[in-house]
Design an enzyme around this catalytic site. Structure first.
Site, PDB file in Angstrom:
ATOM      1  N   ARG A 103       0.746  -1.157   0.003  1.00  0.00           N
ATOM      2  CA  ARG A 103      -0.041   0.026  -0.098  1.00  0.00           C
ATOM      3  C   ARG A 103       0.678   0.973  -0.134  1.00  0.00           C
ATOM      4  NH1 ARG A 103      -4.515   1.440   4.838  1.00  0.00           N
ATOM      5  NH2 ARG A 103      -2.583   2.017   5.944  1.00  0.00           N
ATOM      6  N   THR A 107      -0.561   7.686  -1.255  1.00  0.00           N
ATOM      7  CA  THR A 107      -2.084   7.579  -1.913  1.00  0.00           C
ATOM      8  C   THR A 107      -3.000   6.484  -1.237  1.00  0.00           C
ATOM      9  OG1 THR A 107      -1.293   5.930  -3.445  1.00  0.00           O
ATOM     10  CG2 THR A 107      -0.859   8.302  -4.202  1.00  0.00           C
ATOM     11  N   ASP A 199       1.443  -2.222  11.833  1.00  0.00           N
ATOM     12  CA  ASP A 199       1.684  -2.751  10.873  1.00  0.00           C
ATOM     13  C   ASP A 199       1.810  -4.114  11.005  1.00  0.00           C
ATOM     14  OD1 ASP A 199       3.205  -3.392   8.394  1.00  0.00           O
ATOM     15  OD2 ASP A 199       3.041  -1.412   8.052  1.00  0.00           O
ATOM     16  N   ASP A 202       5.379  -5.309   9.549  1.00  0.00           N
ATOM     17  CA  ASP A 202       6.556  -4.974  10.413  1.00  0.00           C
ATOM     18  C   ASP A 202       6.610  -5.809  11.644  1.00  0.00           C
ATOM     19  OD1 ASP A 202       7.498  -3.386   8.809  1.00  0.00           O
ATOM     20  OD2 ASP A 202       6.392  -1.622   9.590  1.00  0.00           O
TER      21      ASP A 202
HETATM   22  C1  PRP Z   1      -0.926  -4.063   4.550  1.00  0.00           C
HETATM   23  C2  PRP Z   1      -1.737  -5.399   4.922  1.00  0.00           C
HETATM   24  C3  PRP Z   1      -2.475  -5.357   3.787  1.00  0.00           C
HETATM   25  C4  PRP Z   1      -2.755  -3.789   3.479  1.00  0.00           C
HETATM   26  C5  PRP Z   1      -4.276  -3.213   4.021  1.00  0.00           C
HETATM   27  O1  PRP Z   1       0.304  -4.429   3.882  1.00  0.00           O
HETATM   28  O2  PRP Z   1      -0.862  -6.569   5.168  1.00  0.00           O
HETATM   29  O3  PRP Z   1      -2.088  -5.718   2.798  1.00  0.00           O
HETATM   30  O4  PRP Z   1      -1.856  -3.275   4.246  1.00  0.00           O
HETATM   31  O5  PRP Z   1      -4.369  -2.081   3.610  1.00  0.00           O
HETATM   32  P1  PRP Z   1      -5.872  -1.763   2.869  1.00  0.00           P
HETATM   33  O6  PRP Z   1      -6.759  -2.442   3.215  1.00  0.00           O
HETATM   34  O7  PRP Z   1      -6.047  -0.315   3.122  1.00  0.00           O
HETATM   35  O8  PRP Z   1      -5.307  -1.751   1.301  1.00  0.00           O
HETATM   36  P2  PRP Z   1       1.334  -3.357   3.446  1.00  0.00           P
HETATM   37  O9  PRP Z   1       1.042  -2.625   2.359  1.00  0.00           O
HETATM   38  O10 PRP Z   1       1.655  -2.549   4.646  1.00  0.00           O
HETATM   39  O11 PRP Z   1       2.407  -4.219   2.878  1.00  0.00           O
HETATM   40  P3  PRP Z   1       3.472  -5.574   3.711  1.00  0.00           P
HETATM   41  O12 PRP Z   1       2.532  -6.606   4.121  1.00  0.00           O
HETATM   42  O13 PRP Z   1       4.460  -5.995   2.750  1.00  0.00           O
HETATM   43  O14 PRP Z   1       3.882  -4.707   4.814  1.00  0.00           O
HETATM   44  N1  URA Z   2      -1.850  -2.281   7.239  1.00  0.00           N
HETATM   45  C1  URA Z   2      -1.646  -2.647   8.393  1.00  0.00           C
HETATM   46  O1  URA Z   2      -0.469  -3.579   8.564  1.00  0.00           O
HETATM   47  N2  URA Z   2      -2.099  -2.356   9.576  1.00  0.00           N
HETATM   48  C2  URA Z   2      -3.242  -1.421   9.299  1.00  0.00           C
HETATM   49  O2  URA Z   2      -3.755  -1.147  10.435  1.00  0.00           O
HETATM   50  C3  URA Z   2      -3.808  -1.034   8.098  1.00  0.00           C
HETATM   51  C4  URA Z   2      -2.821  -1.631   7.089  1.00  0.00           C
END
Ligand code: PRP
Ligand code: URA
Length: 208
Positions: A103, A107, A199, A202
């Site tokens: 994400r 944006t 997150d 993370d």
């Molecule tokens: C996080 C999570 C989802 C997304 C959720 O991933 O694991 O994939 O954000 O957000 P949304 O519903 O608003 O799209 P992230 O983009 O942080 O990537 P990562 O898993 O690689 O940390």
């Molecule tokens: N992605 C995450 O990992 N946590 C949140 O709360 C939202 C998006």
């Protein structure tokens, strides 16, 4: 409209409390996400189609229902990977596809960077995994890609969601059933789920 199932079980509440706590370290977070995935798999697969198969026990021939359709697990990278092994414990024969999605912090829109699924996905029950359903953009985009690849029977398995994300996913893909361990009230100004767990990527991989 696909169904929305929120788990309500003492073990789930307990494990959710562990992963929500900011005191929980990476090892315990990872192990508990794994356990939650396994608990969820049992319920998510409750209505999988079966077919009667004749087998022979040491004593007699009998007819027993067995799974009729292949199951394909598709984690959304990175955080969805944390749920794979728990689900594989219950469905060891499941094939695994991967969708890479992050994400954009500005944006909030999902960006795809990887896509690989088994060619049999069109005849399979597909379980899309991601611990977080925030705006719903990432899961909705992943489901769109899976449908383009031929998937027809898709369920989403998440851990923490919120009403905005559920509505967005239902609007984009009304045929997809949604399973969540918890439905939290809202998103904050950075579109993080509150109270949530932070997150997920993370916390699983110790990158912050
Ligand atoms: C996080 C999570 C989802 C997304 C959720 O991933 O694991 O994939 O954000 O957000 P949304 O519903 O608003 O799209 P992230 O983009 O942080 O990537 P990562 O898993 O690689 O940390
Ligand atoms: N992605 C995450 O990992 N946590 C949140 O709360 C939202 C998006």
């Amino acid at each position: 409209m696909g169904k929305l199932k929120i788990f309500d079980h003492p073990l789930m509440h307990h494990k959710l409390a562990i992963i929500r706590s900011k005191e929980t370290n990476t090892k315990q977070f990872r192990e508990t996400v794994d356990e939650i995935g396994a608990l969820m798999a049992y319920e998510v697969t409750r209505d999988l189609p079966t077919e009667n198969v004749e087998i022979e026990t040491p004593l007699a021939k009998t007819t027993i229902p067995m799974l009729a359709k292949e199951v394909v697990i598709v984690p959304i990278l990175r955080a969805g990977l944390g749920m794979v092994s728990g689900i594989q414990q219950l469905i060891p024969t499941a094939k695994v596809g991967h969708v890479g999605m992050y994400r954009d912090e500005e944006t909030l829109l999902p960006n795809q960077y990887y896509f690989k699924v088994p060619p049999t996905i069109n005849n399979a029950t597909v379980l899309v995994l991601d611990p977080m359903l925030a705006t719903g953009g990432s899961v909705a985009a992943a489901v769109t890609l899976l449908k383009k690849a031929g998937a027809k029977d898709i369920r989403f398995v998440g851990i923490v969601g919120c009403p905005v994300g559920v509505e967005a996913l239902q609007k984009a893909h009304a045929d997809v059933d949604i399973y969540l361990a918890a439905l939290d009230p809202e998103l904050n100004e950075k579109s993080y789920i509150v109270p949530g767990l932070g997150d997920a990527g993370d916390r699983l991989y110790g990158t912050k």
